[in-house]
Motif scaffolding. Structure first.
Motif, PDB file in Angstrom:
ATOM      1  N   ASP A 190       1.681  40.344  42.551  1.00 17.95           N
ATOM      2  CA  ASP A 190       0.355  40.879  42.218  1.00 17.95           C
ATOM      3  C   ASP A 190      -0.691  39.768  42.183  1.00 17.95           C
TER       4      ASP A 190
ATOM      5  N   TRP B 185      -0.888  35.963  37.036  1.00 19.26           N
ATOM      6  CA  TRP B 185      -0.068  35.866  35.821  1.00 19.26           C
ATOM      7  C   TRP B 185      -0.457  37.111  35.015  1.00 19.26           C
TER       8      TRP B 185
ATOM      9  N   ASP C 136       5.451  36.924  40.807  1.00 18.14           N
ATOM     10  CA  ASP C 136       5.045  35.832  41.697  1.00 18.14           C
ATOM     11  C   ASP C 136       4.840  34.543  40.905  1.00 18.14           C
ATOM     12  N   GLY C 137       4.292  34.672  39.700  1.00 20.76           N
ATOM     13  CA  GLY C 137       4.124  33.484  38.868  1.00 20.76           C
ATOM     14  C   GLY C 137       5.471  32.866  38.549  1.00 20.76           C
TER      15      GLY C 137
HETATM   16 MG   LIG Z   1       2.390  38.320  38.802  1.00 20.63          MG
END
Ligand SMILES: [Mg+2]
Ligand SMILES: Cc1ncc(C[n+]2csc(CCOP(=O)(O)OP(=O)(O)O)c2C)c(N)n1
Length: 546
Positions: free
Chosen positions: A467, A470, A440-441
């Motif tokens: 999640d 980071w 996601d980061g």
């Molecule tokens: Mg992540």
């Protein structure tokens, strides 16, 4: 009256002359390069314009890695050029051939505070094989050819050329020698001598536990095929290394645990750097000897300096040519079956428990469940391309999936390139699925490129392991500083799927493992750029002991 040609037209005609592999130019507009945009009209070139200059370079990088042609990125001077630079480091560490053409303040303004005047060449120098500014319009075609030639030759890598605005605008009498012939663009051969091949084969034959370790330039599909043929011909285990995790690369399984038994390591375009723990004990035996075969003389000098009389041979040659010659001249494989089998077993080692490993929290998947859902697609399509990006999440597909074509961010260890990589992969591979797994980061770096994907109708499937963290850095905090000192690494469980939808793509949100296979199939069938946002548990990257 003589016919005139513009500098910018020479640039375009030169790229056309380079061949069909140069038809795509990855770009973002800007004042300095608008003459080139104008010159492209009516040419064979296609401008693919993106939303951040680094994305253009990442696309050129992936194009280079997948096609073997040199990718071309075109950006504006000053800030546009500065934005592009970080992506060059990724390409440089991945042996990826590309040319970054950047507009530049006019020659007649230099030193006088010209618009966006910046020392562009000096800025690009540390992350390129070569960088220079063209000062004469009559030289433009030859300089473009030289840039492509340097990018492709020896150890491939990025090259930068700055193009001052007045050089692009200049008009000069048309003449046939302004655009060089196709041969001027071709890589310069750097042959491996037969005597060096025979000496290498003799040393391999005498070693009990030899290894042939290849660098990123042999980690594309054809390179890996050549490596496996070389392994079969010599009986020596061969493997490609392209991960910043080095010997702990999860796609190499438990390889790190057999490495210290090697008594001879042939470094085939592979640096003896941090990825190999600098060749130091206990990772590599203190008596292990080395053969270096590298297109980069500096690399060989470093090997000789570090390992001195443990270096049996250092050959300045093209590693791909060397691999082919070694394979051709190898006698019948010796009796090294047991060692080769042991290395192969270590590389394919995975914990038994992984076959049933699943998430323990409701509403979340384990990263391995995410990977499991991608396996059938990769199995069905031999030409599929898998892109892996992100911190901890990116390691799971590398540990568990065996695609024939794969792009990872590479030795530079920079996150964020997956969406541009996937777009270029789609251009290079128009039919088979292109899947990207990323964190996601990492998604945040270039999520605006979903807009590029929609504009150019490039269907890719981006699977985000979300999640809300980071996580790679969060895991470092947990390990090194303790749970009570974790901070500044949290993100939100954001709806990245809706970002894709807002830009015209296909959206899937997945919170249960059972729902993922159908979501992937819908995303593939959508024939649109798709984001499958998978909510996952925040677990560390895979590590295991045999
Ligand atoms: Mg992540
Ligand atoms: C360009 C760049 N910036 C920062 C880092 C440091 N870094 C490595 S992994 C990581 C976290 C990535 O987060 P995400 O993509 O969500 O993957 P996760 O680790 O959470 O699975 C960071 C910040 C890096 N490697 N490259």
């Amino acid at each position: 009256m003589s016919i005139e040609i513009r500098g910018a037209d020479i640039v375009v005609q030169s790229l056309e002359r380079a061949g069909a592999g140069y038809c795509n130019v990855f770009t973002l507009s800007g004042n300095h390069i608008m003459p080139i945009f104008d010159a492209v009209l009516g040419s064979k070139l296609r401008l693919l314009h993106v939303r951040h200059e680094a994305a253009a370079v990442h696309m050129a990088d992936a194009w280079g890695r997948l096609t073997g042609h040199c990718g071309i990125a075109l950006v504006s001077g000053g800030a546009g050029h500065a934005n592009a630079l970080g992506a060059l480091a990724t390409a440089a560490a991945a042996d990826s051939p590309l040319v970054l053409l950047s507009g530049h303040a006019s020659l007649n303004e230099l030193g006088r505070g010209g618009f966006q005047e910046l020392r562009q060449v000096e800025m690009a120098a540390p992350v390129t094989k070569a960088a220079w500014m063209v000062r004469s319009p009559a030289r433009l075609g030859h300089e473009i050819a030289r840039a492509i030639r340097i990018a492709l030759s020896g150890r491939p890598g990025p090259v930068h050329v700055s193009l001052p605005f007045d050089v692009l605008q200049a008009r000069l009498p048309l003449s046939s020698d302004l655009v060089p012939g196709p041969e001027a663009f071709a890589a310069e051969p750097q042959p491996f001598e037969a005597a060096a091949a025979d000496a290498t084969l003799r040393h391999l034959g005498e070693a009990r536990c030899p290894l042939i370790l290849a660098g990123p330039m042999l980690c594309h599909r054809d390179g890996r095929m050549l490596l496996s043929e070389l392994g079969a011909a010599t009986g020596a285990p061969t493997l490609g290394m392209e991960s910043p995790r080095g010997v702990a690369d999860p796609s190499l399984g438990a390889f790190a645990q057999v490495l210290s038994r090697a008594d001879l390591i042939v470094l085939l375009g592979k640096a003896l750097d941090f990825t190999l723990r600098f060749g130091e004990a206990p990772h590599i035996a203190p008596q292990c000897r080395f053969i270096g075969i590298d297109a980069d003389a500096d690399q060989l000098a470093r090997l000789r300096r570090d390992k001195a009389d443990r270096v049996l041979l250092a050959a300045n040659a093209d590693p791909i040519a060397a691999a082919a010659l070694l394979q051709a001249r190898a006698p019948a494989p010796g009796t090294r079956g047991a060692w080769a089998k042991e290395v192969a077993r270590a590389i394919s080692d995975r914990p038994q428990a992984w076959t049933t490993l699943a998430a323990s929290s409701p509403g979340l998947l384990h990263p391995i469940e995410l990977c499991r859902a991608l396996a059938p697609c990769l199995k069905r399509h031999a030409d599929a391309v898998l892109v892996c990006d992100g911190g901890e999440i990116g390691q799971w597909p590398q540990a568990t999936l065996r695609p024939r074509r794969r792009l990872i961010n590479g030795v530079a260890g920079a996150i964020g390139a997956a969406i541009p990589f996937a777009l270029a992969a789609r251009l290079a591979e128009p039919t088979a699925p292109v899947l990207a797994v990323m964190g996601d980061g990492s998604f945040g770096f270039h999520m605006a490129e979903f807009d590029t994907a929609v504009r150019y109708e490039l269907p890719i499937v981006v699977v985000v392991g979300n999640d809300a963290t980071w996580n790679a850095e969060h895991q470092i905090q947990l390990r090194e500083y303790g749970a009570e000192r974790t901070h500044a690494c949290a993100l939100l469980p954001s709806r990245y799927d809706l970002v894709a939808a807002a830009l015209g793509g296909h959206a899937e949100l997945v919170t249960a493992a059972e729902a993922l296979p159908a979501a992937i199939e819908r995303a593939l069938a959508a024939r649109k750029p798709a984001c499958v946002n998978v909510m996952i548990e925040r677990v560390p990257a895979p590590t295991w002991q045999r």
